[in-house]
Design a protein around this motif. Structure first.
Motif, PDB file in Angstrom:
ATOM      1  N   ILE A 162       1.137  18.541  25.840  1.00  0.00           N
ATOM      2  CA  ILE A 162       0.569  19.266  26.993  1.00  0.00           C
ATOM      3  C   ILE A 162      -0.554  18.440  27.613  1.00  0.00           C
ATOM      4  O   ILE A 162      -0.665  18.354  28.845  1.00  0.00           O
ATOM      5  CB  ILE A 162       0.074  20.664  26.588  1.00  0.00           C
ATOM      6  CG1 ILE A 162       1.240  21.512  26.072  1.00  0.00           C
ATOM      7  CG2 ILE A 162      -0.627  21.360  27.749  1.00  0.00           C
ATOM      8  CD1 ILE A 162       2.381  21.709  27.050  1.00  0.00           C
ATOM      9  N   ALA A 163      -1.380  17.801  26.788  1.00  0.00           N
ATOM     10  CA  ALA A 163      -2.434  16.926  27.323  1.00  0.00           C
ATOM     11  C   ALA A 163      -1.811  15.791  28.134  1.00  0.00           C
ATOM     12  O   ALA A 163      -2.311  15.446  29.220  1.00  0.00           O
ATOM     13  CB  ALA A 163      -3.291  16.374  26.189  1.00  0.00           C
ATOM     14  N   ASP A 164      -0.713  15.232  27.647  1.00  0.00           N
ATOM     15  CA  ASP A 164      -0.026  14.163  28.373  1.00  0.00           C
ATOM     16  C   ASP A 164       0.530  14.665  29.706  1.00  0.00           C
ATOM     17  O   ASP A 164       0.445  13.971  30.728  1.00  0.00           O
ATOM     18  CB  ASP A 164       1.099  13.570  27.523  1.00  0.00           C
ATOM     19  CG  ASP A 164       0.585  12.842  26.288  1.00  0.00           C
ATOM     20  OD1 ASP A 164      -0.615  12.488  26.252  1.00  0.00           O
ATOM     21  OD2 ASP A 164       1.383  12.666  25.344  1.00  0.00           O
ATOM     22  N   VAL A 165       1.076  15.865  29.703  1.00  0.00           N
ATOM     23  CA  VAL A 165       1.582  16.477  30.948  1.00  0.00           C
ATOM     24  C   VAL A 165       0.425  16.672  31.923  1.00  0.00           C
ATOM     25  O   VAL A 165       0.548  16.377  33.120  1.00  0.00           O
ATOM     26  CB  VAL A 165       2.300  17.815  30.665  1.00  0.00           C
ATOM     27  CG1 VAL A 165       2.532  18.611  31.944  1.00  0.00           C
ATOM     28  CG2 VAL A 165       3.617  17.572  29.940  1.00  0.00           C
ATOM     29  N   MET A 166      -0.714  17.149  31.421  1.00  0.00           N
ATOM     30  CA  MET A 166      -1.877  17.353  32.284  1.00  0.00           C
ATOM     31  C   MET A 166      -2.318  16.036  32.911  1.00  0.00           C
ATOM     32  O   MET A 166      -2.671  16.000  34.092  1.00  0.00           O
ATOM     33  CB  MET A 166      -3.017  18.004  31.500  1.00  0.00           C
ATOM     34  CG  MET A 166      -2.719  19.435  31.088  1.00  0.00           C
ATOM     35  SD  MET A 166      -4.036  20.178  30.102  1.00  0.00           S
ATOM     36  CE  MET A 166      -5.211  20.566  31.425  1.00  0.00           C
ATOM     37  N   ARG A 167      -2.275  14.964  32.144  1.00  0.00           N
ATOM     38  CA  ARG A 167      -2.637  13.648  32.691  1.00  0.00           C
ATOM     39  C   ARG A 167      -1.676  13.244  33.813  1.00  0.00           C
ATOM     40  O   ARG A 167      -2.100  12.781  34.864  1.00  0.00           O
ATOM     41  CB  ARG A 167      -2.623  12.604  31.579  1.00  0.00           C
ATOM     42  CG  ARG A 167      -3.847  12.605  30.723  1.00  0.00           C
ATOM     43  CD  ARG A 167      -3.830  11.453  29.706  1.00  0.00           C
ATOM     44  NE  ARG A 167      -5.034  11.441  28.920  1.00  0.00           N
ATOM     45  CZ  ARG A 167      -5.203  12.076  27.772  1.00  0.00           C
ATOM     46  NH1 ARG A 167      -4.222  12.801  27.265  1.00  0.00           N
ATOM     47  NH2 ARG A 167      -6.341  12.016  27.131  1.00  0.00           N
TER      48      ARG A 167
END
Length: 127
Positions: A24-29
């Motif tokens: 999810i952090a990667d998607v947010m980035r």
């Protein structure tokens, strides 16, 4: 929305799925929604419970490097980690964190008093 992404991340954290939370952090980035103090606080929560203040310090350093700013919840998680660590830092990091927290959210020392208790536990071992 950012709130929905953070909620999904929190669900992964609650289920102890660190890889899911990181995805999810990667998607947010990729969506340009990072850095996020709210997401950083969610990622910090399991580290705080384990007393792993170094991991939270690294997470917050990354947040700042990428242009974000830790919010009161981030600092509460860091302070909780200091308090739960079997060996809190010997320098003034816990006290500085508490002062920054009070500056950001003066109500943090009232209410449940959790932040005040955390700083007492973190500092009490050596003072």
């Amino acid at each position: 929305t950012d709130a929905a992404l953070v909620a999904v991340m929190a669900a992964f954290v609650r289920s102890e799925d660190a890889n899911g939370a990181q995805r999810i952090a990667d998607v947010m980035r990729r969506l340009g929604r990072w850095p996020s103090a709210a997401a950083s606080a969610v990622l910090a929560r399991p580290h705080a419970a384990a007393g792993n203040f170094e991991a939270i310090e690294n997470l917050l350093d990354e947040l700042v490097r990428e242009g974000g700013r830790p919010d009161a919840v981030c600092l509460q998680e860091l302070l909780a980690a200091y308090a739960r660590s079997p060996q809190p830092p010997e320098d003034d990091r816990a006290e500085i964190c508490f002062r920054e927290l009070c500056f950001l959210d003066p109500r943090a020392i009232h209410g449940a008093g959790e932040a005040l208790g955390d700083v007492r536990r973190a500092l009490g071992r050596r003072r």
